[in-house]
Design a protein around this motif. Structure first.
Motif, short mmCIF file in Angstrom:
data_model
loop_
_atom_site.label_atom_id
_atom_site.label_comp_id
_atom_site.label_asym_id
_atom_site.label_seq_id
_atom_site.Cartn_x
_atom_site.Cartn_y
_atom_site.Cartn_z
N LYS A 155 31.49 5.03 -22.46
CA LYS A 155 30.05 5.24 -22.27
C LYS A 155 29.67 5.28 -20.79
O LYS A 155 28.77 6.02 -20.39
CB LYS A 155 29.27 4.11 -22.97
N ASP A 156 30.37 4.48 -19.99
CA ASP A 156 30.00 4.34 -18.57
C ASP A 156 30.66 5.36 -17.66
O ASP A 156 30.16 5.63 -16.56
CB ASP A 156 30.39 2.94 -18.08
N THR A 157 31.80 5.92 -18.09
CA THR A 157 32.62 6.73 -17.18
C THR A 157 32.40 8.21 -17.40
O THR A 157 32.42 8.70 -18.53
CB THR A 157 34.12 6.40 -17.39
N SER A 158 32.19 8.90 -16.29
CA SER A 158 32.04 10.36 -16.34
C SER A 158 33.37 11.03 -16.01
O SER A 158 34.25 10.43 -15.37
CB SER A 158 30.97 10.81 -15.34
N VAL A 159 33.50 12.26 -16.45
CA VAL A 159 34.72 13.02 -16.19
C VAL A 159 34.34 14.40 -15.64
O VAL A 159 33.35 15.00 -16.07
CB VAL A 159 35.58 13.14 -17.47
N LYS A 160 35.13 14.87 -14.65
CA LYS A 160 34.84 16.15 -14.02
C LYS A 160 35.37 17.29 -14.90
O LYS A 160 36.35 17.12 -15.63
CB LYS A 160 35.49 16.21 -12.65
N GLN B 111 29.76 21.01 -16.01
CA GLN B 111 29.41 19.95 -15.06
C GLN B 111 29.93 18.62 -15.57
O GLN B 111 30.32 18.49 -16.71
CB GLN B 111 27.89 19.90 -14.86
N GLN B 112 29.91 17.65 -14.69
CA GLN B 112 30.39 16.31 -15.01
C GLN B 112 29.61 15.74 -16.19
O GLN B 112 28.40 15.93 -16.29
CB GLN B 112 30.21 15.43 -13.76
N ASP B 113 30.31 15.06 -17.10
CA ASP B 113 29.64 14.51 -18.30
C ASP B 113 30.30 13.20 -18.70
O ASP B 113 31.44 12.90 -18.30
CB ASP B 113 29.74 15.52 -19.46
N LYS B 114 29.58 12.40 -19.48
CA LYS B 114 30.13 11.12 -19.94
C LYS B 114 31.27 11.36 -20.92
O LYS B 114 31.18 12.22 -21.80
CB LYS B 114 29.04 10.28 -20.63
N MET B 115 32.30 10.54 -20.80
CA MET B 115 33.47 10.69 -21.69
C MET B 115 33.12 10.43 -23.14
O MET B 115 33.68 11.04 -24.04
CB MET B 115 34.57 9.72 -21.25
N LYS C 73 30.55 11.18 -24.88
CA LYS C 73 30.00 12.39 -25.52
C LYS C 73 31.09 13.39 -25.86
O LYS C 73 31.10 13.98 -26.95
CB LYS C 73 28.97 13.02 -24.57
#
Length: 623
Positions: A480-485, A503-507, A509
């Motif tokens: 929930k907290d970590t985004s991925v490129k 674009q960068q999004d939360k893992m 999702k």
């Protein structure tokens, strides 16, 4: 011989009796297990397997509470399968093929190592009841043993009658005598009884079968296990089962014996299990089918004895033999023993409270097939609950019950005491309206804290569950907290034909997409680093994946369960007289007066009670 007064006497040493005795003794009650043959404790009377659809969830619930069935299933397993893996996790159901002899031996040894538990081999012929309270039992030798509570787990032994063709004889199981005296006494005390039927297939010599003509059914490539404890290990080698089919020729040969069949000539009048019909019942009811599956199941690691699953029958032994020899792979089959049907007494479970204590006799509990159920797992769970509540009663503590949104065990007992059953009751996932919450993977989260409070589940078990929960919750939060490129995740998405991101999004999702698995997400370096750094095992990875992918469904079901619990909290006064509610239907008044539900929620589930009837009750109660 028996000068002491026991806290709990358990009558019968099958799956229900074994769990009842273990639970009561482990909770500190001085317990006596009386059974007709101590060599047959927890014997698998029918198929050599534990678990299956919904039943696997029950075994895991028993284990999470601190019962023994999961442990013994692991130590005696010869094959493991997780059924329904192609469906959602609410449907996943663990099942083991068991070594029949080792299963009974492991149960016996576990019970012998249990403190506060005594054993005695003899038939109980009656109860000692004073002023509507049970105070002990009488044996066939005339010995009286005093006790504060009694749990009856008589299985198929109460006035058991075995049928093979036109022959019948008394017995509770092949080679064992029936139990007499108890039914008659209970009827004199005001209990209603009935008759049910079950059956079993022939056992054959595996050396006489040609497995090359059958299709092999191996276990899972990566087998799991039942118990949440580290003390049991997954299988490293497994035995295969096999599958073959009946044919029109086999059916014609079986029909030759129909006029001598106790099912068709009227000698058997009781009702058998709907979902485990005999082979003669199958070819009669499904006359349009030209073949039926048969699963060939080994009885253990070393024995040559084989269980012929799918060929349950009470036809004459010569018909059984002739028909079975026409099955592909069975051309030279040799019998160990023929199949048979057995009729036995049961007591409609609407005569029980949620604790499985009888309404008519204080301190008397029923568990297992005496309540109209079928299956080792259903029996074992009732035994555990009856043993727990008998012990709590002696200790003058509040009773322990499970709601429908807390466990399959809760669904089972609620179904039995509110709806009753006129045919052997078997658990299915479809019976549980909250099955997304009642998964096999989270039984420890749901029930181990409760088992620990009871004194059944150990501190070690609780700590292991808390560590698993903490690690899986933290891993979900990481997603929930970590985004991925895009450059990190797009190769993974594209390999699974899933839409790439710009674009960068939360893992969380991206992981929630239906075709993206935990193994796919581990291709992202930060995820793999997290797994390695925190030493996450397969169990935690699976739990995390389920929590991410099914979070919406789980939340919705929790909200529905909260609504149910509000009705569960609406208590109905004891001995409430429903006849005063004239605007309620006559059928509802009659059934409510007979069953005396404890809560409005329970009242709403009784067959024949409509929503309008519930509204009348709510108005009367001032809601």
């Amino acid at each position: 011989m028996f000068n002491d007064v026991y806290d709990v006497i358990v009558v019968g040493g099958g799956h229900a009796g074994s769990e009842a005795a273990a639970a009561a003794a482990n909770m500190g009650s001085k317990t006596l297990l009386i059974t007709m043959n101590l060599q047959n404790i927890a014997q698998m009377s029918c198929n050599p397997a534990m678990g299956g659809i919904a039943k696997g969830q029950i075994v895991r619930e028993i284990d999470a509470l601190g019962g023994y069935s999961g442990i013994v299933s692991d130590t005696s397993a010869i094959q493991f399968k997780m059924l329904n893996k192609s469906k959602g996790p609410a449907m996943w159901s663990p099942r083991v093929q068991s070594d029949r002899m080792r299963f009974a031996e492991d149960w016996r040894l576990l019970l012998e190592q249990t403190k506060n538990l005594d054993f005695y081999q003899e038939m109980v012929s009656g109860l000692i009841v004073e002023n509507h309270k049970v105070v002990g039992v009488k044996t066939s030798l005339g010995i009286e043993v005093k006790s504060k509570t009694v749990v009856l787990t008589n299985g198929t032994f109460l006035n058991g009658l075995i049928h093979i063709g036109d022959k019948n004889f008394g017995g509770g199981r092949a080679g064992e005598r029936a139990a007499t005296g108890i039914t008659e006494q209970l009827e004199n005390l005001g209990f209603e009884s009935g008759r049910m039927k079950t059956g079993t297939p022939p056992r054959v010599d595996g050396r006489s079968l040609d497995y090359s003509k059958m299709s092999e059914q191996p276990g899972d490539e990566h087998p799991e296990k039942f118990s949440y404890l580290d003390s049991t290990k997954p299988l490293t080698k497994q035995r295969s089962c096999y599958m073959t089919y009946t044919s029109e020729k086999v059916h014609d040969l079986l029909r030759e014996g129909f006029e001598r069949s106790p099912m068709f000539n009227g000698r058997i009048k009781s009702v058998g299990p709907r979902y485990c019909p005999s082979i003669e019942d199958k070819i009669n009811r499904f006359a349009d089918k030209d073949r039926h599956q048969m699963f060939i199941e080994p009885e253990g690691w070393n024995t040559v004895e084989v269980y012929v699953n799918g060929f349950s029958t009470s036809l004459p032994e010569d018909i059984q033999f002739k028909a079975l020899r026409s099955v592909v792979g069975f051309e030279n089959v040799k019998f160990f023993r023929p199949g048979y049907a057995i009729e036995y007494d049961y007591f409609p479970p609407t005569q029980l409270k949620h604790t499985l204590e009888t309404k008519l006799v204080d301190g008397l509990y029923f568990a297992g097939q005496i309540n109209g159920t079928t299956g080792y797992e259903e029996a074992a769970s009732q035994g555990l609950m009856a043993g727990v509540n008998a012990s709590l009663k002696v200790q003058e503590k509040d009773p322990f019950t499970l709601q429908r949104n807390e466990a399959y065990i809760g669904v089972l007992i609620d179904d039995l005491i509110t709806k009753g059953t006129e045919e052997p009751y078997r658990m299915f996932t479809s019976r549980a309206e909250y099955r997304t919450l009642l998964r096999q993977d989270n039984a420890d989260f749901r029930l181990t804290p409760k088992g620990y409070e009871l004194g059944l589940a150990s501190k070690k078990r609780l700590e292991r569950m808390e560590e698993k929960q903490s690690k899986s919750d933290a891993f979900v939060q990481f997603f929930k907290d970590t985004s991925v490129k895009p450059e990190e995740i797009n190769p993974v998405l594209e390999s699974k034909k899933s839409a790439s991101v710009k674009q960068q999004d939360k893992m969380f999702k991206l992981f929630a997409r239906p075709n993206i698995t935990i193994n796919d997400m581990r291709q992202v370096q930060s995820v793999e680093d997290y797994v390695i750094t925190n030493n996450l095992d397969t169990e935690i990875l699976e739990q995390t994946e389920i929590q991410v992918k099914y979070s919406g469904y789980i939340e919705k079901e929790k909200n529905n369960a909260d609504k149910l619990s509000r009705l569960e909290n609406l208590k109905i006064p004891a001995d409430f007289d429903y006849s005063v509610l004239k605007s309620m239907s006559y059928e509802a008044r009659e059934k409510l007066n007979a069953i005396q539900p404890v809560t409005v929620s329970q009242a709403s589930r009784i067959s024949g009670v409509t929503p309008a009837d519930v509204s009348v009750l709510l108005v009367y109660l001032g809601r």
